[in-house]
Scaffold this motif. Structure first.
Motif, PDB file in Angstrom:
ATOM      1  N   GLN A   1      -9.771 -28.104 -66.992  1.00 22.00           N
ATOM      2  CA  GLN A   1      -9.961 -27.437 -68.381  1.00 22.00           C
ATOM      3  C   GLN A   1      -9.805 -25.896 -68.160  1.00 22.00           C
ATOM      4  O   GLN A   1     -10.820 -25.719 -67.240  1.00 22.00           O
ATOM      5  N   ILE A   2      -9.042 -25.541 -69.158  1.00 21.44           N
ATOM      6  CA  ILE A   2      -8.935 -23.894 -68.844  1.00 21.44           C
ATOM      7  C   ILE A   2      -9.497 -23.337 -70.145  1.00 21.44           C
ATOM      8  O   ILE A   2      -9.068 -23.481 -71.076  1.00 21.44           O
ATOM      9  N   ASN A   3     -10.655 -22.564 -70.099  1.00 20.27           N
ATOM     10  CA  ASN A   3     -11.115 -21.886 -71.258  1.00 20.27           C
ATOM     11  C   ASN A   3     -10.477 -20.429 -71.176  1.00 20.27           C
ATOM     12  O   ASN A   3     -10.842 -19.585 -70.120  1.00 20.27           O
ATOM     13  N   LEU A   4      -9.585 -19.755 -72.177  1.00 23.53           N
ATOM     14  CA  LEU A   4      -8.904 -18.737 -71.957  1.00 23.53           C
ATOM     15  C   LEU A   4      -9.788 -17.814 -73.206  1.00 23.53           C
ATOM     16  O   LEU A   4      -9.412 -18.330 -74.222  1.00 23.53           O
ATOM     17  N   ALA A   5      -9.901 -16.502 -72.952  1.00 23.68           N
ATOM     18  CA  ALA A   5     -10.540 -15.739 -73.702  1.00 23.68           C
ATOM     19  C   ALA A   5      -9.540 -14.539 -74.050  1.00 23.68           C
ATOM     20  O   ALA A   5      -9.125 -14.071 -73.150  1.00 23.68           O
TER      21      ALA A   5
ATOM     22  N   LEU B   1      -1.859 -15.513 -77.091  1.00 19.39           N
ATOM     23  CA  LEU B   1      -2.446 -15.369 -75.543  1.00 19.39           C
ATOM     24  C   LEU B   1      -0.921 -15.375 -74.719  1.00 19.39           C
ATOM     25  O   LEU B   1      -0.072 -16.165 -74.970  1.00 19.39           O
ATOM     26  N   LYS B   2      -0.905 -14.376 -73.714  1.00 20.24           N
ATOM     27  CA  LYS B   2       0.254 -14.555 -72.851  1.00 20.24           C
ATOM     28  C   LYS B   2       0.238 -15.687 -72.255  1.00 20.24           C
ATOM     29  O   LYS B   2       1.483 -16.151 -71.671  1.00 20.24           O
ATOM     30  N   SER B   3      -0.778 -15.988 -71.678  1.00 20.04           N
ATOM     31  CA  SER B   3      -0.936 -17.509 -70.797  1.00 20.04           C
ATOM     32  C   SER B   3      -0.560 -18.706 -71.560  1.00 20.04           C
ATOM     33  O   SER B   3      -0.286 -19.743 -70.672  1.00 20.04           O
ATOM     34  N   ALA B   4      -0.518 -18.593 -72.944  1.00 25.24           N
ATOM     35  CA  ALA B   4      -0.296 -19.819 -73.795  1.00 25.24           C
ATOM     36  C   ALA B   4       1.531 -20.224 -73.301  1.00 25.24           C
ATOM     37  O   ALA B   4       1.671 -21.506 -73.073  1.00 25.24           O
ATOM     38  N   ALA B   5       2.269 -19.178 -73.062  1.00 30.24           N
ATOM     39  CA  ALA B   5       3.882 -19.567 -72.976  1.00 30.24           C
ATOM     40  C   ALA B   5       3.728 -19.881 -71.447  1.00 30.24           C
ATOM     41  O   ALA B   5       4.645 -20.864 -71.216  1.00 30.24           O
ATOM     42  N   LEU B   6       2.862 -19.822 -70.350  1.00 26.37           N
ATOM     43  CA  LEU B   6       2.776 -20.095 -69.142  1.00 26.37           C
ATOM     44  C   LEU B   6       2.423 -21.456 -69.094  1.00 26.37           C
ATOM     45  O   LEU B   6       3.007 -22.254 -68.402  1.00 26.37           O
ATOM     46  N   LEU B   7       1.291 -21.825 -70.044  1.00 27.19           N
ATOM     47  CA  LEU B   7       0.970 -23.316 -69.871  1.00 27.19           C
ATOM     48  C   LEU B   7       1.848 -24.113 -70.529  1.00 27.19           C
ATOM     49  O   LEU B   7       2.232 -25.193 -70.146  1.00 27.19           O
ATOM     50  N   ASP B   8       2.907 -23.743 -71.513  1.00 29.32           N
ATOM     51  CA  ASP B   8       3.919 -24.433 -72.201  1.00 29.32           C
ATOM     52  C   ASP B   8       4.848 -24.837 -70.797  1.00 29.32           C
ATOM     53  O   ASP B   8       5.565 -25.662 -70.965  1.00 29.32           O
TER      54      ASP B   8
ATOM     55  N   GLU C   1     -12.511 -18.277 -77.336  1.00 30.12           N
ATOM     56  CA  GLU C   1     -11.907 -18.945 -76.188  1.00 30.12           C
ATOM     57  C   GLU C   1     -10.870 -19.864 -76.971  1.00 30.12           C
ATOM     58  O   GLU C   1     -10.915 -20.405 -77.946  1.00 30.12           O
ATOM     59  N   GLU C   2      -9.653 -20.054 -76.044  1.00 27.35           N
ATOM     60  CA  GLU C   2      -8.654 -21.182 -76.816  1.00 27.35           C
ATOM     61  C   GLU C   2      -8.823 -22.046 -75.236  1.00 27.35           C
ATOM     62  O   GLU C   2      -8.853 -21.655 -73.989  1.00 27.35           O
ATOM     63  N   ILE C   3      -8.888 -23.513 -75.513  1.00 27.41           N
ATOM     64  CA  ILE C   3      -8.964 -24.255 -74.470  1.00 27.41           C
ATOM     65  C   ILE C   3      -7.870 -25.204 -74.227  1.00 27.41           C
ATOM     66  O   ILE C   3      -7.331 -25.570 -75.106  1.00 27.41           O
ATOM     67  N   TYR C   4      -7.635 -25.339 -73.134  1.00 27.47           N
ATOM     68  CA  TYR C   4      -6.282 -25.937 -72.673  1.00 27.47           C
ATOM     69  C   TYR C   4      -6.706 -26.934 -71.514  1.00 27.47           C
ATOM     70  O   TYR C   4      -7.710 -26.691 -70.654  1.00 27.47           O
ATOM     71  N   VAL C   5      -6.086 -28.215 -71.430  1.00 34.57           N
ATOM     72  CA  VAL C   5      -6.467 -29.037 -70.399  1.00 34.57           C
ATOM     73  C   VAL C   5      -5.006 -29.198 -69.543  1.00 34.57           C
ATOM     74  O   VAL C   5      -4.053 -29.570 -70.240  1.00 34.57           O
ATOM     75  N   VAL C   6      -5.242 -29.202 -68.257  1.00 31.76           N
ATOM     76  CA  VAL C   6      -3.911 -29.256 -67.250  1.00 31.76           C
ATOM     77  C   VAL C   6      -4.481 -30.698 -66.920  1.00 31.76           C
ATOM     78  O   VAL C   6      -5.258 -30.763 -65.911  1.00 31.76           O
TER      79      VAL C   6
ATOM     80  N   LYS D   1      -3.223 -35.608 -63.615  1.00 36.89           N
ATOM     81  CA  LYS D   1      -3.152 -37.303 -63.497  1.00 36.89           C
ATOM     82  C   LYS D   1      -1.951 -37.708 -64.131  1.00 36.89           C
ATOM     83  O   LYS D   1      -1.396 -38.455 -63.629  1.00 36.89           O
ATOM     84  N   LYS D   2      -1.836 -37.230 -65.433  1.00 38.34           N
ATOM     85  CA  LYS D   2      -0.883 -37.576 -66.194  1.00 38.34           C
ATOM     86  C   LYS D   2       0.246 -36.820 -66.345  1.00 38.34           C
ATOM     87  O   LYS D   2       1.382 -37.169 -66.783  1.00 38.34           O
ATOM     88  N   GLY D   3       0.143 -35.606 -65.874  1.00 39.51           N
ATOM     89  CA  GLY D   3       1.285 -34.455 -65.910  1.00 39.51           C
ATOM     90  C   GLY D   3       1.353 -34.063 -67.189  1.00 39.51           C
ATOM     91  O   GLY D   3       2.657 -33.888 -67.780  1.00 39.51           O
ATOM     92  N   GLU D   4       0.205 -33.641 -67.897  1.00 37.23           N
ATOM     93  CA  GLU D   4       0.350 -33.118 -69.126  1.00 37.23           C
ATOM     94  C   GLU D   4      -0.466 -31.891 -69.473  1.00 37.23           C
ATOM     95  O   GLU D   4      -1.542 -31.712 -68.435  1.00 37.23           O
ATOM     96  N   VAL D   5       0.078 -31.000 -70.298  1.00 35.08           N
ATOM     97  CA  VAL D   5      -0.918 -29.662 -70.653  1.00 35.08           C
ATOM     98  C   VAL D   5      -1.106 -29.952 -72.079  1.00 35.08           C
ATOM     99  O   VAL D   5      -0.101 -30.139 -73.058  1.00 35.08           O
TER     100      VAL D   5
END
Length: 123
Positions: free
Chosen positions: A36-40, A6-13, A48-53, A56-60
């Motif tokens: 929580q972000i569900n990306l298809a 996913l293009k968005s994965a790099a962005l989340l990184d 979908e790939e699921i990410y948590v932004v 509170k903790k500053g984590e992805v």
């Protein structure tokens, strides 16, 4: 984080790095919510790939949120999320057109704006 097509994965990184900057730390203080972000890859709801932004903790992190319920959960296609995160598509318009689905707190969801993403580096 496992690699992704996913293009968005790099962005989340990039967001991970962003959270360690002063601007990123200010966001965490200001927002303090978990998304929580569900990306298809192509069609919402499929593979979908699921990410948590975690603002509170500053984590992805990759994978569903395990600390209870996220404040808001978003579903997008990879392409639409990328456009919203890079400021090429307005989140409200995306929502009205059905390009973004939201579950959970709408007031929390409204704080999820393109401002929380690191700006693409200008050359």
């Amino acid at each position: 984080m496992a690699s992704s097509d996913l293009k968005s994965a790099a962005l989340l990184d990039q967001m991970k790095t962003h959270f360690s900057t002063d601007a990123g730390k200010a966001l965490i203080k200001k927002i303090g919510l978990v998304y929580q972000i569900n990306l298809a890859p192509k069609k919402m709801g499929f593979n979908e790939e699921i990410y948590v932004v975690d603002l509170k903790k500053g984590e992805v992190t990759k994978g569903p949120y395990e600390g209870g319920k996220p404040d808001a959960t978003f579903s997008f296609t990879d392409e639409d999320f990328y456009k919203i995160a890079t400021g090429k598509m307005n989140p409200q318009i995306a929502f009205m057109r059905g390009k973004m689905k939201v579950k959970g707190s709408l007031s929390a969801a409204q704080k999820f704006t393109p401002d929380i993403f690191p700006k693409p580096s200008k050359m």
